[in-house]
Design an enzyme around this catalytic site. Structure first.
Site, PDB file in Angstrom:
ATOM      1  N   CYS A   1      55.759  88.334  51.235  1.00  0.00           N
ATOM      2  CA  CYS A   1      56.199  89.728  51.349  1.00  0.00           C
ATOM      3  C   CYS A   1      57.212  89.887  52.459  1.00  0.00           C
ATOM      4  CB  CYS A   1      54.990  90.628  51.589  1.00  0.00           C
ATOM      5  SG  CYS A   1      53.947  90.067  52.940  1.00  0.00           S
TER       6      CYS A   1
ATOM      7  N   GLU B   1      50.308  97.833  51.522  1.00  0.00           N
ATOM      8  CA  GLU B   1      51.287  96.820  51.945  1.00  0.00           C
ATOM      9  C   GLU B   1      52.060  96.431  50.693  1.00  0.00           C
ATOM     10  OE1 GLU B   1      51.838  96.022  54.950  1.00  0.00           O
ATOM     11  OE2 GLU B   1      50.001  96.258  56.103  1.00  0.00           O
TER      12      GLU B   1
HETATM   13  P1  NAD Z   1      51.146  93.526  41.599  1.00  0.00           P
HETATM   14  O1  NAD Z   1      51.380  94.898  42.122  1.00  0.00           O
HETATM   15  O2  NAD Z   1      51.644  93.202  40.244  1.00  0.00           O
HETATM   16  O3  NAD Z   1      49.594  93.188  41.571  1.00  0.00           O
HETATM   17  C1  NAD Z   1      48.785  93.275  42.725  1.00  0.00           C
HETATM   18  C2  NAD Z   1      47.352  93.582  42.325  1.00  0.00           C
HETATM   19  O4  NAD Z   1      47.263  94.904  41.790  1.00  0.00           O
HETATM   20  C3  NAD Z   1      46.772  92.656  41.272  1.00  0.00           C
HETATM   21  O5  NAD Z   1      45.461  92.320  41.668  1.00  0.00           O
HETATM   22  C4  NAD Z   1      46.749  93.526  40.022  1.00  0.00           C
HETATM   23  O6  NAD Z   1      45.747  93.170  39.101  1.00  0.00           O
HETATM   24  C5  NAD Z   1      46.461  94.872  40.607  1.00  0.00           C
HETATM   25  N1  NAD Z   1      46.854  96.016  39.782  1.00  0.00           N
HETATM   26  C6  NAD Z   1      47.818  96.065  38.845  1.00  0.00           C
HETATM   27  N2  NAD Z   1      47.913  97.317  38.336  1.00  0.00           N
HETATM   28  C7  NAD Z   1      46.997  98.062  38.980  1.00  0.00           C
HETATM   29  C8  NAD Z   1      46.629  99.433  38.930  1.00  0.00           C
HETATM   30  N3  NAD Z   1      47.234 100.289  38.107  1.00  0.00           N
HETATM   31  N4  NAD Z   1      45.665  99.859  39.759  1.00  0.00           N
HETATM   32  C9  NAD Z   1      45.072  99.024  40.627  1.00  0.00           C
HETATM   33  N5  NAD Z   1      45.363  97.705  40.709  1.00  0.00           N
HETATM   34  C10 NAD Z   1      46.319  97.240  39.902  1.00  0.00           C
HETATM   35  O7  NAD Z   1      51.770  92.549  42.706  1.00  0.00           O
HETATM   36  P2  NAD Z   1      51.939  90.957  42.656  1.00  0.00           P
HETATM   37  O8  NAD Z   1      53.010  90.631  41.668  1.00  0.00           O
HETATM   38  O9  NAD Z   1      50.619  90.307  42.514  1.00  0.00           O
HETATM   39  O10 NAD Z   1      52.476  90.652  44.139  1.00  0.00           O
HETATM   40  C11 NAD Z   1      53.824  90.547  44.476  1.00  0.00           C
HETATM   41  C12 NAD Z   1      54.278  91.782  45.222  1.00  0.00           C
HETATM   42  O11 NAD Z   1      53.415  92.018  46.337  1.00  0.00           O
HETATM   43  C13 NAD Z   1      55.661  91.658  45.836  1.00  0.00           C
HETATM   44  O12 NAD Z   1      56.368  92.855  45.642  1.00  0.00           O
HETATM   45  C14 NAD Z   1      55.379  91.461  47.323  1.00  0.00           C
HETATM   46  O13 NAD Z   1      56.437  91.860  48.176  1.00  0.00           O
HETATM   47  C15 NAD Z   1      54.165  92.275  47.512  1.00  0.00           C
HETATM   48  N6  NAD Z   1      53.433  91.827  48.694  1.00  0.00           N
HETATM   49  C16 NAD Z   1      53.404  92.636  49.785  1.00  0.00           C
HETATM   50  C17 NAD Z   1      52.752  92.217  50.936  1.00  0.00           C
HETATM   51  C18 NAD Z   1      52.704  93.079  52.163  1.00  0.00           C
HETATM   52  O14 NAD Z   1      51.951  92.761  53.087  1.00  0.00           O
HETATM   53  N7  NAD Z   1      53.462  94.163  52.221  1.00  0.00           N
HETATM   54  C19 NAD Z   1      52.107  90.972  50.950  1.00  0.00           C
HETATM   55  C20 NAD Z   1      52.160  90.176  49.807  1.00  0.00           C
HETATM   56  C21 NAD Z   1      52.819  90.623  48.680  1.00  0.00           C
END
Ligand code: NAD
Length: 469
Positions: A277, A243
């Site tokens: 999101c 997602e």
């Molecule tokens: P992010 O991708 O920076 O981080 C999300 C998670 O991934 C964190 O826990 C982080 O520690 C982890 N992470 C980072 N690098 C990683 C790697 N290489 N491997 C595995 N895990 C890793 O996202 P964010 O800034 O926390 O969230 C905001 C984003 O999330 C926005 O783009 C938003 O649209 C999206 N979002 C999508 C949905 C949906 O349902 N589609 C819901 C909420 C947020």
């Protein structure tokens, strides 16, 4: 039920590697989260491997009963959880925010527990009898973002547990305490080892995605991280539900009533202060009613109180972190410099503590402006004028993401026809972002793949097996 202080004490740490989390409204410390490392991750995976077979053997009815008890436990601790969530994430207690999010956790647990999932008879013609069953995967990794930390963690773990899996949770480093508190409450009703939080940084998430004992990753976060997870999971051919980011369009048709829709449009865009999101992030309005929609939205925006999350009057809060504040501020500044017209907001107070960016509406903005083309993920909505429906649909479909979208009109037949032309996982009519635990949800294009919620969401946490004969 325990007090807020007892809950906080149970999840924070005074020794070892730890990091202080600060309230984005005030800068005040909230508590110290442990900083787990790769060894802690190994311990969590080992505990999950050990606990999972007995959980799987319980069967659906007993697992569902445990999840219903877990939902009750969340409700018993609802106020303490909401208080912590508000302090760490920043979102207000009231409005569609912290208390609402905790309520959603209980609701999603209950629906995951009670959604029927019977084996399906595919062929039964006297010669062949083929049935489709869903078996537990084993150990599932749940990696989440900081915007709705408790609710999204619940979206990931509730179906995973229902389907007989154990879960290792890697919360965002911005909101580990919220997730640890939720999991502590859930664990009152679950066997030891079934659900463990590893509160580490990106390297812990990265290791989880390549771990040979982990069969599936549930990931919600940015598209960039989603792509890294696809690459990292290739070595073990992990199942993935992704997602990812969105930049949802809303199209207001010329026969819509601006006054009647203004408040729903507002919350479609500004729920969780825009850090959602599937929030409305680009609003396309027909020429005929453009000025009226701008006027009505401005009225609504001016009257929505923003401030400290713990103040019961507020319904909008700060950005969760400085990096996200800078994204929003820079996009609005660039829009202003391009000649776009700010209807309200766009003028943050540099002396104010906390990461508050005022509710901002930007009109007369080009479709290729970065505030339109990029995901702002904050309280700044661009309003773009259009003159034909074909033009609006083309613009709505012009990006490489497609999570949600919406069409606004009292003429439901026309609205549904327009909705069918939009490239997005969900298209709402006369509302935006109304997710429902009974209705599958997922992205199109680079907003990800795989469905969550409902029976489809349960199936995504199982390994399909055909019994033929
Ligand atoms: P992010 O991708 O920076 O981080 C999300 C998670 O991934 C964190 O826990 C982080 O520690 C982890 N992470 C980072 N690098 C990683 C790697 N290489 N491997 C595995 N895990 C890793 O996202 P964010 O800034 O926390 O969230 C905001 C984003 O999330 C926005 O783009 C938003 O649209 C999206 N979002 C999508 C949905 C949906 O349902 N589609 C819901 C909420 C947020």
């Amino acid at each position: 039920m325990e007090t807020y202080d007892a809950l906080l004490a149970a999840i924070t740490t005074a020794t070892g590697d730890r990091r202080t989390l600060f309230n984005p409204s005030t800068g005040d410390p909230v508590g110290d989260a442990p900083v787990h490392n790769l060894e802690d991750l190994e311990d969590a995976v080992s505990a999950a491997i050990a606990a999972q077979p007995a959980w799987a053997a319980l069967g659906h009815d007993a697992r569902s009963a445990a999840l219903l008890q877990a939902a009750d436990a969340v409700e018993r601790s609802a106020e303490e959880l909401a208080q912590l969530l508000s302090r760490e994430q920043g979102k207000p207690l009231n409005g569609p925010n912290a208390r609402f999010e905790v309520g959603a956790c209980a609701a999603w647990l209950r629906v995951a527990a009670t959604t029927p999932l019977e084996p399906e008879t595919l062929v039964d013609d006297g010669e062949t009898r083929a049935e489709l069953h869903y078996k537990p995967i084993g150990v599932v990794g749940a990696i989440g973002p900081w915007n709705w930390p408790m609710m999204i963690t619940t979206w990931q773990i509730a179906p995973a547990l229902r389907m007989g899996n154990a879960v290792v949770v890697k919360p965002s480093e911005y909101t580990p305490l919220s997730v640890m508190a939720l999991v502590k409450v859930l664990n009152e009703e679950l066997p030891a080892g079934m659900l463990t939080v590893v509160s580490g940084g990106r390297e812990v998430g990265a290791r989880l995605t390549e771990h040979p004992a982990v069969g599936k990753i549930m990931f919600t976060g940015s598209t960039a991280t989603g792509k890294a997870i696809i690459r990292a999971s290739a070595g073990t051919v992990k199942r993935l539900t992704l997602e990812l980011g969105g930049n949802d369009a809303g199209i207001v048709l010329p026969d819509a009533d601006p006054k009647a829709i203004a408040e729903d449009l507002f919350w479609g865009a500004f729920i969780n202060t825009g850090q959602t999101c599937a929030a409305l992030k680009r609003l396309y309005v027909h020429d005929d009613i453009y000025d009226a929609v701008c006027e009505e939205l401005t009225q609504v925006a001016r009257n929505m109180p923003m401030g400290d999350g713990l103040d019961e009057n507020n319904v909008l809060g700060p950005l969760q972190n400085k990096a996200q504040y800078d994204v929003v501020a820079n996009l609005v500044e660039a829009a202003k410099a391009s000649g776009a017209r700010v209807l309200v907001g766009g003028n943050p107070d540099p002396g104010q503590p906390g990461f508050f960016y005022p509710t901002t509406l930007v009109a007369d903005i080009d479709n290729d402006n970065p505030l339109v083309a990029e995901e702002q993920f904050g309280p700044a909505l661009p309003i773009i004028r259009y003159s034909t429906i074909d033009e609006a649909v083309e613009k709505a479909n012009g990006l490489d993401v497609g999570l949600g979208a919406s069409v606004w009109s009292p003429d439901l037949k026309t609205a549904r026809e327009v909705a069918a032309r939009i490239q997005a996982g969900t298209v709402w009519i006369n509302r935006h972002g109304a997710v429902d635990p009974r209705i599958p949800f997922g992205g199109a294009k680079q907003s990800g793949y795989g469905l969550e919620f409902g029976a489809e969401g349960l199936k995504a946490l199982g390994v399909p097996q055909i019994i033929n004969g």
